[in-house]
Write a protein that holds these residues in place. Structure first.
Motif, PDB file in Angstrom:
ATOM      1  N   PHE A  85       1.181  -1.087   0.140  1.00 24.67           N
ATOM      2  CA  PHE A  85       0.222   0.361  -0.115  1.00 24.67           C
ATOM      3  C   PHE A  85       0.967   1.333  -0.180  1.00 24.67           C
ATOM      4  CE2 PHE A  85      -2.942  -3.101   1.916  1.00 24.67           C
ATOM      5  CZ  PHE A  85      -4.192  -2.925   0.653  1.00 24.67           C
ATOM      6  N   THR A 129       2.540   2.956   2.201  1.00 25.75           N
ATOM      7  CA  THR A 129       3.086   3.189   3.365  1.00 25.75           C
ATOM      8  C   THR A 129       4.366   3.563   4.451  1.00 25.75           C
ATOM      9  OG1 THR A 129       1.703   3.849   4.920  1.00 25.75           O
ATOM     10  CG2 THR A 129       2.076   2.040   4.853  1.00 25.75           C
ATOM     11  N   THR A 139      -9.565  -2.275  -0.743  1.00 27.49           N
ATOM     12  CA  THR A 139      -8.773  -1.332  -1.747  1.00 27.49           C
ATOM     13  C   THR A 139      -7.581  -0.692  -1.837  1.00 27.49           C
ATOM     14  OG1 THR A 139     -10.653  -0.499  -2.003  1.00 27.49           O
ATOM     15  CG2 THR A 139     -11.446  -2.258  -3.130  1.00 27.49           C
ATOM     16  N   SER A 140      -7.534  -0.554  -0.306  1.00 28.54           N
ATOM     17  CA  SER A 140      -7.058   0.438   0.742  1.00 28.54           C
ATOM     18  C   SER A 140      -6.290   0.506   2.208  1.00 28.54           C
ATOM     19  CB  SER A 140      -7.501   2.064   0.416  1.00 28.54           C
ATOM     20  OG  SER A 140      -8.533   2.404   1.132  1.00 28.54           O
ATOM     21  N   ILE A 141      -5.488   0.866   2.017  1.00 22.46           N
ATOM     22  CA  ILE A 141      -5.166   0.747   3.357  1.00 22.46           C
ATOM     23  C   ILE A 141      -6.198   1.416   4.898  1.00 22.46           C
ATOM     24  CG2 ILE A 141      -3.722   2.667   3.870  1.00 22.46           C
ATOM     25  CD1 ILE A 141      -2.821  -0.700   5.493  1.00 22.46           C
TER      26      ILE A 141
END
Length: 450
Positions: free
Chosen positions: A44, A46, A100-102
């Motif tokens: 992701f 991050t 679909t995302s962190i």
């Protein structure tokens, strides 16, 4: 006839086994993704702090939701809450598999935590329902073995699953395990709530219900759904708070150590995710060994001090007071200076053993002083336990990154030592008061016979 005699030894063993299997899920869910954190961070794109939040965002909801689940267990029973919370956990795990995302992953991890916040209160409540006070230490110790097998197997299985199939694979395994728990609880666990058990007995055999020794006491505490803040008020009572703090800091130190360990082993020692999972074994093995030992020590002390529950904590507290600070210092300083991994593992073994020799005793003590609020009291302890642990996981990542893992562990060692000393002073005061009371009774003159 006692209420505790309504369950045969075999029935108690079956219920304890079901509780233990379900309790396995909580730490397993937490630790199975530890080797995946660096992979999730890369997936992701991050930071390491946000990746650590995948662990921390689970701990906070576990703690906060316990304030609801504990009173719910005392109101509606243990089995129904187990089933409802596990179904909720399974649904949230599906979300963790397909984020679909962190941010989406963090949200569903938080929902997992909300669901599993029920487990500790339901488990301790059920044990308090079926085991006498002088038998609970060992029963809780056995239950804790499963919670410590989770930290052993979680990183081990998670590391190899991640390496072989990707970071989603551990969540798929968790979904399957939650289905197994629903099946096992549905088939093998009966409702243990003492009030509800006695009410069922009154309908089928009123005479047998009247003959129960504790019947009047049980029926005088009609189940109710208390305020969500009631669990916190219970554990902040003077007779509980200092001992709670010893357990809180010990548990938080263990959790933050386990969370920081993958980063330390990856950057300082160059280990792969699979080997990092294997490196989680020392704390778990120590817990498997020492949790039943701690419970047995508490039970033997209960036989010696039937009227003074706090005195039963004496030896467990001493072991924690010495072992936890030494273990933190050994592993933290060894990792800081890149000493041989064997020294790091010895320190982690001491940390795990010290925490697990204390916790069965504390939870047994809590269930004794709050018999009719066992789930509520356990949930208050659970709330603070996981909220503080979550905060330390987040803070520990930043603190150890700036001052080093050695200094961070040194701070935690000092905190734990300080609280354990305060708890031991309180125990000693109770012991001195009891001795003075006994001396006064011995010195009092015998009554004159007319």
């Amino acid at each position: 006839r006692s209420i505790y005699q309504l369950w045969s030894r075999r029935e108690k063993a079956t219920i304890l086994a079901v509780i233990s299997v379900s309790q396995f899920l909580n730490p397993f869910n937490s630790n199975i993704i530890l080797p995946s954190l660096t992979v999730i961070q890369q997936q992701f794109k991050t930071s390491s702090v946000v990746a650590a939040a995948v662990v921390a965002c689970y701990y906070f909801p576990v703690g906060v939701s316990s304030l609801f689940w504990g009173p719910a267990c005392d109101r509606w029973g243990r089995k129904s809450i187990y089933l409802a919370s596990t179904a909720m956990y399974a649904a949230s795990t599906v979300g963790c598999i397909f984020p679909t995302s962190i941010g989406m992953l963090l949200a569903f991890r938080a929902l997992q935590g909300v669901a599993l916040g029920a487990y500790r209160g339901a488990g301790i409540g059920a044990i308090a329902d079926i085991y006498r006070p002088d038998q609970r230490g060992l029963a809780i110790g056995i239950m804790m073995v499963s919670t410590l097998v989770g930290p052993v197997l979680g990183p081990l299985i998670g590391g190899f699953l991640t390496q072989a199939f990707g970071w989603r694979a551990p969540f798929i395994l968790l979904l399957a395990f939650s289905g197994l728990i629903i099946l096992v609880v549905s088939i093998l666990m009966s409702e243990t709530h003492q009030y509800k058990t006695l009410e069922r007995l009154r309908k089928t055999d009123p005479a047998a219900a009247e003959a129960i020794t504790e019947a009047q006491q049980i029926l005088s505490h009609k189940p109710k759904f208390g305020s969500p803040w009631e669990p916190i008020a219970v554990v902040f009572e003077k007779q509980i708070l200092s001992h709670l703090l010893v357990g809180l800091i010990g548990f938080a130190a263990l959790v933050s150590s386990q969370t920081e360990l993958p980063s330390v082993l990856s950057h300082k020692y160059g280990l792969t995710p699979g080997l990092i999972g294997v490196s989680m074994l020392p704390t778990g093995i120590a817990g498997i060994i020492f949790a039943p030992v701690g419970g047995r020590i508490f039970d033997r002390a209960a036989a010696r001090h039937p009227g003074h529950p706090m005195l039963r904590l004496t030896f467990n507290n001493w072991l924690s007071l010495v072992g936890m600070p030494v273990g933190l210092l050994v592993w933290g300083c060894a990792a800081q200076t890149r000493t041989h991994l064997a020294v790091v593992f010895i320190g982690l073994f001491m940390v795990g053993g010290s925490m697990c020799v204390y916790f069965p005793a504390f939870m047994g003590y809590l269930s004794c002083v709050k018999q009719h609020q066992a789930s509520t009291a356990s949930s208050g302890q659970n709330a603070l336990l996981f909220v503080i642990s979550g905060a330390l996981v987040m803070a520990g990542s930043a603190i150890s990154g700036s001052i080093g893992i050695g200094w961070y562990c040194s701070i935690m060692a000092c905190l734990h030592f300080s609280f354990a000393v305060i708890a031991q002073v309180q125990i000693s005061r109770v012991r001195v008061g009891e001795r003075r009371k006994q001396s006064g009774q011995q010195l009092s003159p015998a009554p004159l016979v007319q």
